[in-house]
Design an enzyme around this catalytic site. Sequence first.
Site, mmCIF file in Angstrom:
data_model
loop_
_atom_site.group_PDB
_atom_site.id
_atom_site.type_symbol
_atom_site.label_atom_id
_atom_site.label_comp_id
_atom_site.label_asym_id
_atom_site.label_seq_id
_atom_site.Cartn_x
_atom_site.Cartn_y
_atom_site.Cartn_z
ATOM 1 N N HIS A 1 0.843 -1.202 0.000
ATOM 2 C CA HIS A 1 0.000 0.000 0.000
ATOM 3 C C HIS A 1 0.874 1.246 0.000
ATOM 4 C CE1 HIS A 1 1.011 -0.165 4.264
ATOM 5 N NE2 HIS A 1 0.519 1.056 4.419
ATOM 6 N N ASP B 1 3.740 6.120 11.757
ATOM 7 C CA ASP B 1 3.609 7.014 10.594
ATOM 8 C C ASP B 1 4.860 7.040 9.723
ATOM 9 O OD1 ASP B 1 0.903 8.078 11.120
ATOM 10 O OD2 ASP B 1 1.837 8.941 12.904
ATOM 11 N N LYS C 1 10.023 -8.723 5.137
ATOM 12 C CA LYS C 1 11.014 -9.380 5.994
ATOM 13 C C LYS C 1 11.734 -10.442 5.190
ATOM 14 C CE LYS C 1 12.257 -8.817 10.326
ATOM 15 N NZ LYS C 1 12.297 -7.523 11.005
ATOM 16 N N SER D 1 15.679 4.061 10.278
ATOM 17 C CA SER D 1 15.936 3.578 8.916
ATOM 18 C C SER D 1 15.272 4.496 7.893
ATOM 19 C CB SER D 1 15.412 2.150 8.748
ATOM 20 O OG SER D 1 16.323 1.208 9.262
ATOM 21 N N LYS E 1 17.941 10.449 3.902
ATOM 22 C CA LYS E 1 19.285 11.019 3.759
ATOM 23 C C LYS E 1 19.932 10.547 2.459
ATOM 24 C CE LYS E 1 23.915 10.819 5.827
ATOM 25 N NZ LYS E 1 24.737 10.296 6.939
ATOM 26 N N SER F 1 23.783 15.021 4.436
ATOM 27 C CA SER F 1 23.510 14.649 5.823
ATOM 28 C C SER F 1 22.627 15.694 6.483
ATOM 29 C CB SER F 1 24.822 14.507 6.603
ATOM 30 O OG SER F 1 25.525 15.737 6.609
#
EC number: 1.4.1.3
Length: 558
Positions: free
Chosen positions: A142, A176, A183, A438, A444, A450
Amino acid sequence: MYRYLGEALLLSRAGPAALGSASADSAALLGWARGQPAAAPQPGLALAARRHYSEAVADREDDPNFFKMVEGFFDRGASIVEDKLVEDLRTRESEEQKRNRVRGILRIIKPCNHVLSLSFPIRRDDGSWEVIEGYRAQHSQHRTPCKGGIRYSTDVSVDEVKALASLMTYKCAVVDVPFGGAKAGVKINPKNYTDNELEKITRRFTMELAKKGFIGPGIDVPAPDMSTGEREMSWIADTYASTIGHYDINAHACVTGKPISQGGIHGRISATGRGVFHGIENFINEASYMSILGMTPGFGDKTFVVQGFGNVGLHSMRYLHRFGAKCIAVGESDGSIWNPDGIDPKELEDFKLQHGSILGFPKAKPYEGSILEADCDILIPAASEKQLTKSNAPRVKAKIIAEGANGPTTPEADKIFLERNIMVIPDLYLNAGGVTVSYFEWLKNLNHVSYGRLTFKYERDSNYHLLMSVQESLERKFGKHGGTIPIVPTAEFQDRISGASEKDIVHSGLAYTMERSARQIMRTAMKYNLGLDLRTAAYVNAIEKVFKVYNEAGVTFT
């Protein structure tokens, strides 16, 4: 907010009979607690004997398989939120058509979309050949890319990766983070392979995923999990960028949890454990919840036990210790240690690095019996799934169970904890710190800069100019004969003036994410009179958010 939470929680403690006889008072209490003009609730509601929690799912087998376990929790949340989803649909359809639409989308959300099973050969250093098994499950698309870790374990199975992928979908929704859930698992014991062999396995697995379209910055982005870390993620990124992604400027965004030199982000290694700390912090500082448990708010006088001294367990222990809680026991697969006066996480970490085990730690004694049943305030299962079951749940002494691992509590154990008035802070919220950071790393990589690099100096200079402006204004007003009135910033403000590092920004973003999500869970628990059933509240939030995406995007080709 605190008064609202505390007073509305009184209603959630009411038994089903009391709630059934006082449906009119429910709305009155919630409105009154929010400060809206309404009649005060009847005192009898606050004196109800038992709390109420979701009874949407009938008794299941004691220890269901992992995927069915997650589906059971999903069904519990879906049955509670279904009426609201129907009510919120703003269409011209009839009530029956709306309900059919809602149930249809819920059926779309529940199953795993794709499961890839792989077998590939490697030649070991001794010249022998071995066939390696691996899996990648994509539960929901989704939102893309899909997101989820890669674990190396002999216990890896299709059922496990499907369950963990589905948990990732709901976990991302709770905090969110705009990813679908996925996985992966490779069925090996990494301790039985050399570094060279592990690199071969990791790179070959990456190529197999790439050939099937199961990895890419906008498709599917793996991350570290059990027995994997920065090294393996670096191999994956290099393999992808050197082959199928050699024309893609965003190639290194194909995986997160990388070393800093390969596009990683400061704060990722400790992110899951730090998220566990922030999650506990949000609930342990809420006086209304602590009064239900018969505890005082804050970490000051609390003891805790950690099962699993890996990445999550270590960093959870480190942050709780730093903020005043005392770790009295730590358990691993080869044994447990105990010290009622407390265990220092840094000393234990150094000992394990040197000896390869926590057993024999000189400042603790061996613990006989199950670490999960130790007498403490907070229990942190940070090892593997299905550790708390129907058989040991009645003997758990902790008042708060903080699920650092994925799926450590079975449905039957969960029900027992609710009946015993034990708070379970659920996995799909509590260990979401890893995927949150993550997400920051992925952004980034896409931005190719950065955090803070473009604004560090500007913000620092602005702060100094502000202080000088204040000083000059004071001197013009109060200074005598041109004397100076120096403005001396505090040590804390001086640190702020020097400019936030990338790690500061990451930590701040993680803390805000965990706080906001905790408040959403608390509000949902009150809205549906769930009391301490925070797991169902978290699933309700996740289902609502995923449902909204499917509903507003439309269902194609049906």
